[in-house]
Design a protein around this motif. Structure first.
Motif, PDB file in Angstrom:
ATOM      1  N   PHE A   1       2.847 -16.395   7.980  1.00 50.27           N
ATOM      2  CA  PHE A   1       3.416 -15.053   7.947  1.00 50.27           C
ATOM      3  C   PHE A   1       3.974 -14.703   9.323  1.00 50.27           C
ATOM      4  N   THR A   2       5.070 -15.346   9.664  1.00 53.42           N
ATOM      5  CA  THR A   2       5.708 -15.149  10.969  1.00 53.42           C
ATOM      6  C   THR A   2       7.120 -14.596  10.797  1.00 53.42           C
ATOM      7  N   VAL A   3       7.353 -13.878   9.706  1.00 59.55           N
ATOM      8  CA  VAL A   3       8.710 -13.420   9.402  1.00 59.55           C
ATOM      9  C   VAL A   3       9.228 -12.396  10.415  1.00 59.55           C
ATOM     10  N   GLN A   4       8.337 -11.715  11.137  1.00 57.51           N
ATOM     11  CA  GLN A   4       8.811 -10.785  12.155  1.00 57.51           C
ATOM     12  C   GLN A   4       9.588 -11.529  13.238  1.00 57.51           C
ATOM     13  N   VAL A   5       9.285 -12.825  13.414  1.00 59.33           N
ATOM     14  CA  VAL A   5      10.012 -13.652  14.369  1.00 59.33           C
ATOM     15  C   VAL A   5      11.123 -14.431  13.678  1.00 59.33           C
ATOM     16  N   THR A   6      10.806 -15.087  12.558  1.00 59.89           N
ATOM     17  CA  THR A   6      11.775 -15.981  11.925  1.00 59.89           C
ATOM     18  C   THR A   6      12.901 -15.233  11.216  1.00 59.89           C
TER      19      THR A   6
END
Length: 405
Positions: free
Chosen positions: A236-241
């Motif tokens: 859950f790294t969508v804030q970056v990706t």
């Protein structure tokens, strides 16, 4: 309002203090997420690879200071602590606005402000969670929890859209200023609330260590938190990706970044509502949620068009909410005397994973691009699903703190 509050799911709305609390919470969360979109756009414009470090600095203070701030929350008046934290966050948002208006919002200033934000948020989170039970009768706790979670996700969804609109039309400075104003309004509303007396617990040695030992020696709790740690760090790294994916792979601009965040937040809201409608999660809920996240991340990574990518991001948000609901439901079966410390461990695992995940995602993007980073996130979710399935706990998970493992 009276008719609506008669429904069991929203019964906590009958309590005036809780209604005021939500009235301040909704615009605060909405405008905070508008700031997330604005800040992401500014950072990506300066250096896309720096976004992971911005996320890490935002969450790292919660990892380092969260347990201590949890103890502070129990020792002092919770409403006043929350007002202090909200006022501080408002001042940081105002600082973003002023520095941005002066043309000085470079990476060093952003790193400084985002770290200060993280420190205050590490106090804000336990103070806020601990205040809610003091506003309502005990029997309305379930309703209050559902309402606060729904308001959070509605605010995230609306805030992502608001951020995209403000950045696209007026620029990030306006988004920062609007967020500062929302915190001022929340502080005023908190000042008008009358809550129950804070417990003002005295200090005692070894309490944090005892809680950690209890979690580790209770298999269901340990497995749930290990799965969450893997997903929060590597999946859950969508804030970056997502912002880099939109910019590099989809060739989009600020508006599409906001739409991407909105899609993920809308999926999260749908997942939260679904979890609430289904009631308690089944024994395989954590495994199924991680498998769903793996599938959604794979769809996003391979998306040939914007609509497919947005559908994938919505799926990631949906699976994330289901996973969080299942993990929290598992942890709530802990021994009553340990519940507070177990939930503090949840915050450390969740926010610490996100703090570590930011630089990891940035490194993956720098080495192989955003699509590969998303594919690796999907693979990590599959590993988490296998971990959950292989360590499926039995039906009884609550144990006495002093029992042997």
């Amino acid at each position: 309002m009276a008719t609506l509050a008669g429904h069991p799911a929203v019964a906590a709305l009958r309590v005036p203090a809780f209604r005021r609390y939500l009235l301040g919470q909704l615009p605060s969360v909405t405008c905070s997420w508008a700031q997330v979109v604005a800040l992401s756009w500014v950072v990506v414009g300066l250096n896309p690879h720096a976004l992971g470090w911005v996320v890490a600095l935002q969450f790292l203070p919660s990892l380092l200071l969260g347990p201590w701030f949890g103890a502070v929350t129990d020792r002092y008046d919770r409403r006043r602590l929350l007002m202090l934290a909200e006022a501080g966050l408002g001042l940081i948002a105002l600082s973003y606005a002023l520095v941005s208006a002066a043309g000085g919002l470079g990476l060093p200033v952003i790193y400084l402000l985002v770290t200060a934000w993280g420190v205050l948020n590490a106090l804000d989170t336990p103070a806020r969670r601990a205040l809610v039970p003091m506003l309502i009768p005990r029997e309305l706790g379930g309703s209050a929890s559902a309402l606060t979670g729904t308001v959070l996700l509605v605010g995230m969804t609306a805030g992502s859209a608001l951020g995209a609109a403000l950045v696209g039309v007026a620029g990030p400075t306006v988004a920062f200023a609007v967020n500062a104003a929302s915190f001022a309004a929340d502080v005023v509303l908190l000042w008008t609330i009358r809550s129950g007396a804070s417990p003002l617990v005295g200090r005692a040695p070894g309490q944090i260590r005892a809680g950690l030992r209890y979690v580790w020696h209770t298999p269901a709790l340990r497995t749930a938190l290990l799965v969450l740690a893997v997903v929060a760090t590597f999946s859950f790294t969508v804030q970056v990706t997502a912002p880099v994916f939109v910019l590099v792979s989809l060739h989009g601009g600020a508006s599409l970044v906001g739409i991407a965040f909105t899609a993920g937040a809308a999926g999260s809201l749908a997942g939260a509502l679904t979890a609430a409608a289904l009631g308690g999660p089944g024994p395989q809920a954590i495994t199924r949620a991680t498998l769903g996240m793996a599938a959604a991340l794979a769809v996003t990574a391979a998306a040939p068009t914007v609509p497919v990518a947005l559908a994938g991001l919505a799926g990631v948000g949906f699976a994330w909410s289901i996973l969080i609901a299942a993990v929290i439901a598992t942890l709530q079966h802990a021994e009553a005397s340990m519940t507070g410390r177990v939930m503090a461990t949840l915050s450390v695992v969740l926010l610490g994973g996100m703090a570590a995940g930011g630089p990891v995602a940035s490194a993956e993007i720098a080495l192989a691009g955003p699509r590969t980073a998303l594919a690796l996130s999907a693979a990590a979710a599959l590993i988490a699903a296998q971990l959950s399935h292989s360590h499926q706990p039995g039906p009884t998970i609550a144990r006495k703190a002093g029992d042997p493992p």
